[in-house]
Design a protein around this motif. Structure first.
Motif, PDB file in Angstrom:
ATOM      1  N   ALA A  77       0.823  -1.213   0.000  1.00 22.49           N
ATOM      2  CA  ALA A  77       0.000   0.000   0.000  1.00 22.49           C
ATOM      3  C   ALA A  77       0.854   1.258   0.000  1.00 22.49           C
ATOM      4  O   ALA A  77       0.378   2.345   0.343  1.00 22.49           O
ATOM      5  CB  ALA A  77      -0.947   0.000   1.202  1.00 22.49           C
ATOM      6  N   GLY A  78       2.135   1.127  -0.358  1.00 18.57           N
ATOM      7  CA  GLY A  78       2.974   2.311  -0.484  1.00 18.57           C
ATOM      8  C   GLY A  78       4.143   2.331   0.481  1.00 18.57           C
ATOM      9  O   GLY A  78       4.394   1.374   1.222  1.00 18.57           O
ATOM     10  N   GLY A  79       4.870   3.443   0.453  1.00 22.92           N
ATOM     11  CA  GLY A  79       6.070   3.595   1.258  1.00 22.92           C
ATOM     12  C   GLY A  79       5.784   3.984   2.695  1.00 22.92           C
ATOM     13  O   GLY A  79       4.659   4.350   3.051  1.00 22.92           O
ATOM     14  N   ILE A  80       6.833   3.950   3.510  1.00 22.39           N
ATOM     15  CA  ILE A  80       6.691   4.240   4.931  1.00 22.39           C
ATOM     16  C   ILE A  80       6.396   5.706   5.191  1.00 22.39           C
ATOM     17  O   ILE A  80       5.963   6.092   6.282  1.00 22.39           O
ATOM     18  CB  ILE A  80       7.967   3.793   5.698  1.00 22.39           C
ATOM     19  N   GLU A  81       6.572   6.555   4.168  1.00 22.52           N
ATOM     20  CA  GLU A  81       6.258   7.978   4.336  1.00 22.52           C
ATOM     21  C   GLU A  81       4.789   8.181   4.680  1.00 22.52           C
ATOM     22  O   GLU A  81       4.408   9.227   5.234  1.00 22.52           O
ATOM     23  CB  GLU A  81       6.625   8.757   3.069  1.00 22.52           C
TER      24      GLU A  81
END
Length: 552
Positions: A77-81
């Motif tokens: 579901a995307g990066g840790i940002e």
């Protein structure tokens, strides 16, 4: 003259008291003269853990999928940002962070204020999961048979920001779900960092497998090594998430895999001394022991694990040449033989009914498994392996009766448990046919090579045969296939069973795996199962010990 007689009488009286006291101490504790030395040696070989800081690889969402293991999968579901660059509140509650691999150790996170003044505490819940379904399944109301506290959910209250928080509890996981439980509407907060201090006693990288090794075998080996690495802490743990202690049965299998991979002989030595030092006063081993707050046993009489201690010690001495450890612990191995002598009848058959009433007789997580054939087999196997240990140590004269005893039990087993019509070994009053029964009849040498091959080839066609319930028994089935010379069948069985876990997304191998029942649990609730478990690591042993079978 009277004075001289009085002195002689007094001396004799003192000698009698000392002798009586000494005898009483010996009767009370068979190993009293050795325990402290054994425990001291165990402490000397306690490893220093290697600690590595790990960072998350991104964020995932949990999705239902009937084709996924236990019905749930983690989808990128995307990066840790997404965690670091946003306010964390009720809307973002339930976010799942992925560290990309299974790890054991301690989690630390840092919180910051984004807006306003912190005018009330905030509260978070972190749930650590080894597999996706663990995070997608409600823990309460808890139906499990083990302590609810084994489940890895921790509630944290923070009163002042910024703050760096370390979860005091050691956890084992890949994913962590973060839930918002409460904070004031007068301010906003967020995460500026989350990291993990991973620990293991492993310090070396094993050699690569041969280039001819198939991709699936390479994956099985890689995941087996990860499983073993996670369980190799300051002892051979059975599972880093749950139980987290030293069990004899797991230790035996871990030590085999270690011999052909990480080669940490000192850890094996530590565990053998620790188990001896914490044995019962009558000389019989406890099945498992704890390290903290100081080394102590859990009083547990598990018959087949007592036998496997002897086998583990023999394998260690044979592999390392460390005869001194063998000699130190020989009294313990010799004493465990009393169990076989206690339950072997005049007809050469082990009294499995009586043994089952007086002991925990395990062999497998499998309801309905009849234990007669496995018990008969492991008794013979232990007698032979202990005699082999005695020969390594020059102690044959102390156990000269073992070959004859093993032969008697072997002949009785063949007479009473071999069905010549079917070519299979049976067990118990209902003449049960099981994978475990065949395995132990073969490993003990009761079956000839021709009989072993016939039994194992016939087994898959027996519709009511009792299958292994966990990787633990599956290890002995694979070992029996190899012992029988069925090399292709051994490779196929290992690839099918452990490869099944690989295909279902395993990062480490599981305590319980039934291809037909992914929710199976000995504890009545699958999230409390261990998904990184020591007894599941043994493909490493097979693949590396028998390269001609598994690396071609």
């Amino acid at each position: 003259m009277t004075s001289t007689l009085a002195r002689i009488y007094t001396s004799l009286l003192l000698f009698s008291i000392i002798t009586f006291t000494s005898t009483q101490i010996t009767a009370q504790d068979l190993y009293a003269p050795f325990r402290q030395a054994w425990l001291k040696k165990a402490e000397e070989y306690k490893p220093t853990l290697t600690e590595t800081i790990k960072h998350p690889v991104g964020v995932v969402k949990l999705e239902k999928d009937a084709a996924a293991f236990q019905g749930w999968k983690a989808v990128n579901a995307g990066g840790i940002e997404q965690l670091y660059n946003k306010s964390f509140n009720q809307k973002s509650s339930g976010l799942v962070v992925d560290f990309g691999e299974h790890m054991t150790g301690y989690c630390t996170f840092t919180l910051k204020t984004l807006r306003g003044d912190m005018d009330a505490p905030l509260r978070l819940k972190l749930t650590f999961g080894e597999v996706p379904a663990e995070l997608a399944t409600p823990f309460d109301p808890y139906p499990g048979g083990l302590s609810r506290a084994w489940l890895q959910d921790e509630t944290v209250t923070v009163s002042v920001l910024p703050a760096t928080v370390t979860i005091l509890r050691r956890v084992a996981f890949r994913y962590v779900k973060i839930e918002w439980l409460g904070s004031s509407s007068g301010f906003e907060f967020g995460f500026s960092d989350i990291q993990f201090k991973a620990s293991t006693s492993v310090t070396v990288t094993p050699p690569e497998l041969a280039a001819t090794t198939s991709p699936i075998i390479k994956e099985i080996d890689r995941i087996g090594l990860a499983t073993l690495k996670e369980c190799m802490q300051t002892v051979y743990e059975d599972g880093p998430k749950r139980d987290r202690r030293l069990w004899i049965g797991d230790t035996y299998l871990e030590s085999l895999a270690n011999l052909y991979s990480f080669k940490n002989d000192a850890l094996t030595k530590r565990c053998l001394y620790l188990l001896a030092g914490l044995s019962n006063e009558d000389g019989i081993l406890n099945a498992n022991v704890f390290e903290l707050p100081e080394p102590h046993p859990q009083k547990s009489r598990l018959l087949d694990y007592c036998f496997l201690y002897n086998v583990a010690l023999k394998e260690y001495v044979a592999a390392t040449g460390d005869k001194q450890t063998g000699l130190d612990l020989w009294p313990v191995a010799k004493k465990q033989l009393d169990i076989a002598k206690m339950y072997s009848g005049a007809d050469g058959m082990m009294d499995y009914v009586k043994a089952g009433k007086e002991w925990w007789v395990f062999f497998d997580w499998k309801d309905g498994l009849d234990k007669q054939a496995p018990l008969q087999g492991i008794a013979i196997y232990t007698l032979n392996q202990t005699y082999a240990l005695a020969k390594l140590l020059g102690k044959e004269n102390e156990v000269a009766e073992l070959p004859a005893m093993a032969k008697k039990l072997k002949e009785a087993a063949h007479k009473n448990l071999y069905d010549k019509t079917t070519g299979l070994f049976i067990s118990g009053p209902n003449k049960q046919v099981s994978y475990g029964g065949q395995a132990w009849m073969i490993l003990s040498g009761v079956a000839s090579k021709a009989e072993a091959q016939k039994a194992l080839k016939a087994l898959p066609a027996v519709t009511d045969a009792v299958h292994p319930g966990a990787p633990y028994m599956y290890h002995y089935y694979i070992a029996a296939l190899i012992e029988s010379g069925l090399k292709a069948e051994a490779k196929e069985a290992l690839t099918s069973y452990w490869g099944g876990m690989v295909k279902k997304g395993a990062d480490t191998f599981w305590e319980v795996y039934d291809p037909n029942d992914e929710l199976k649990s000995p504890y009545n609730f699958f999230p409390v199962n261990s998904y990184c478990h020591a007894w599941s690591c043994t493909p490493v042993y097979f693949i590396r010990k028998y390269p001609e079978i598994f690396q071609q």
